[in-house]
Scaffold this active site. Structure first.
Site, mmCIF file in Angstrom:
data_model
loop_
_atom_site.group_PDB
_atom_site.id
_atom_site.type_symbol
_atom_site.label_atom_id
_atom_site.label_comp_id
_atom_site.label_asym_id
_atom_site.label_seq_id
_atom_site.Cartn_x
_atom_site.Cartn_y
_atom_site.Cartn_z
ATOM 1 N N HIS A 110 -6.182 2.800 -4.367
ATOM 2 C CA HIS A 110 -6.087 3.047 -2.912
ATOM 3 C C HIS A 110 -6.465 4.491 -2.592
ATOM 4 O O HIS A 110 -5.881 5.114 -1.701
ATOM 5 C CB HIS A 110 -4.678 2.724 -2.413
ATOM 6 C CG HIS A 110 -4.544 2.656 -0.919
ATOM 7 N ND1 HIS A 110 -5.481 2.054 -0.096
ATOM 8 C CD2 HIS A 110 -3.560 3.112 -0.081
ATOM 9 C CE1 HIS A 110 -5.080 2.141 1.161
ATOM 10 N NE2 HIS A 110 -3.922 2.792 1.203
ATOM 11 N N HIS A 139 -5.593 9.770 -0.307
ATOM 12 C CA HIS A 139 -5.234 9.059 0.918
ATOM 13 C C HIS A 139 -5.484 9.882 2.176
ATOM 14 O O HIS A 139 -4.569 10.129 2.987
ATOM 15 C CB HIS A 139 -3.771 8.617 0.877
ATOM 16 C CG HIS A 139 -3.462 7.493 1.820
ATOM 17 N ND1 HIS A 139 -3.035 7.701 3.124
ATOM 18 C CD2 HIS A 139 -3.509 6.153 1.675
ATOM 19 C CE1 HIS A 139 -2.827 6.545 3.722
ATOM 20 N NE2 HIS A 139 -3.110 5.583 2.861
ATOM 21 N N ASP A 198 0.807 -1.218 0.000
ATOM 22 C CA ASP A 198 0.000 0.000 0.000
ATOM 23 C C ASP A 198 0.844 1.274 0.000
ATOM 24 O O ASP A 198 1.990 1.283 0.439
ATOM 25 C CB ASP A 198 -0.884 0.030 1.253
ATOM 26 C CG ASP A 198 -2.081 -0.906 1.153
ATOM 27 O OD1 ASP A 198 -2.123 -1.725 0.223
ATOM 28 O OD2 ASP A 198 -2.970 -0.811 2.024
ATOM 29 N N HIS A 227 3.609 -2.094 3.325
ATOM 30 C CA HIS A 227 3.555 -0.697 2.914
ATOM 31 C C HIS A 227 4.886 -0.273 2.312
ATOM 32 O O HIS A 227 5.908 -0.938 2.479
ATOM 33 C CB HIS A 227 3.230 0.213 4.108
ATOM 34 C CG HIS A 227 1.867 0.000 4.679
ATOM 35 N ND1 HIS A 227 1.586 -1.024 5.572
ATOM 36 C CD2 HIS A 227 0.700 0.664 4.484
ATOM 37 C CE1 HIS A 227 0.303 -0.975 5.895
ATOM 38 N NE2 HIS A 227 -0.255 0.038 5.260
#
Length: 265
Positions: A133, A137, A83, A229
């Site tokens: 995603h 964010h 991510d 991540h």
């Protein structure tokens, strides 16, 4: 490409189904409050709202729509997901994946992808997959976005990523994993299936790679969806990935992408 498992690609079919049962629950609360007084009414009100919060804050909750958290397979294979990129770590991550013959899905932030379009193309060129995603964010408030803001975060990301990629993303991961009642409608609109995880090491905040890998190892199993991540402030995501890939090799696991298949919500 060898893909040991299939993942049901399930955009929500009934994104507003929750609204019916929630409205019915509030009518019941009102009736109990009127008939028996505030003490009974409040006792009925709290569980109904608690269910809504649980559905939002628990990443694997299916209260508002389908979500993948594990894949069915008998093979020692996992779906590795990364991510928050693209970032300063992306190139090193790609080199590590190549060295271990591992494949991953990069859940990227569209604003960052536009700034690093070359890295996005490199992800695809090396045989990996790109997922949605969100556009910007908003980690502190994604769970609380209203319907218009949620639609913008998902839809704008999908539009911009589709313009940069050979094919638009088919998978979506909620920011911090939290998907509120307004997430399902834009997922349906853009044909996206939500993906959670079953193994994580908290590497976005944990700087010790050994602790990260130990936490993931506790939940490893065939078909696990592993969350990692890139670009975290502590600067040790690449080292954690190096340790994880080495440990997966030692345990006989491989990282592969799932083959999407149609499914019913």
């Amino acid at each position: 490409m060898d893909r040991p498992f299939a993942a049901a690609h399930r955009p929500p079919r009934r994104p507003w189904a929750w609204a019916g049962w929630f409205a019915a629950s509030q009518l019941l609360v009102a009736a109990l409050w009127w008939r028996y007084g505030w003490a009974i009414g409040l006792a009925a009100l709290l569980p109904s709202h608690a269910a809504m919060f649980w559905g939002t804050l628990w990443p694997r909750s299916r209260l508002f729509g389908p979500v993948l958290s594990r894949l069915a397979t008998a093979e020692r294979a996992v779906w590795l997901t990364i991510d928050d990129g693209p970032s300063r770590d992306t190139q090193a991550m790609l080199d590590l994946l190549d060295a271990h013959r591992a494949k991953a899905t990069f859940f990227v932030v569209a604003e960052r992808a536009e700034r690093h379009a070359g890295l996005l193309r490199e992800i695809v060129r090396r045989g990996h997959e790109v997922g949605n995603h969100s556009h910007s964010h908003p980690s502190a408030r994604f769970w609380a976005l209203g319907p218009r803001a949620m639609a913008r975060e998902i839809g704008e990301a999908q539009r911009r990523l589709a313009a940069l990629l050979p094919q638009p993303p088919r998978w979506f991961r909620a920011v911090v994993g939290m998907a509120n009642p307004f997430t399902a409608a834009p997922l349906r609109r853009h044909g996206l299936s939500r993906v959670a995880w079953s193994a994580r090491g908290f590497d976005a905040v944990e700087a010790d790679p050994d602790k990260v890998v130990a936490r993931i190892e506790r939940d490893l199993a065939p078909g696990a969806i592993v969350l990692m991540h890139e670009g975290s402030g502590h600067g040790r995501n690449v080292e954690a990935m190096r340790r994880l890939l080495a440990r997966l090799d030692e345990l006989g696991y491989r990282c592969a992408l799932p083959e999407a298949r149609p499914g019913d919500a």
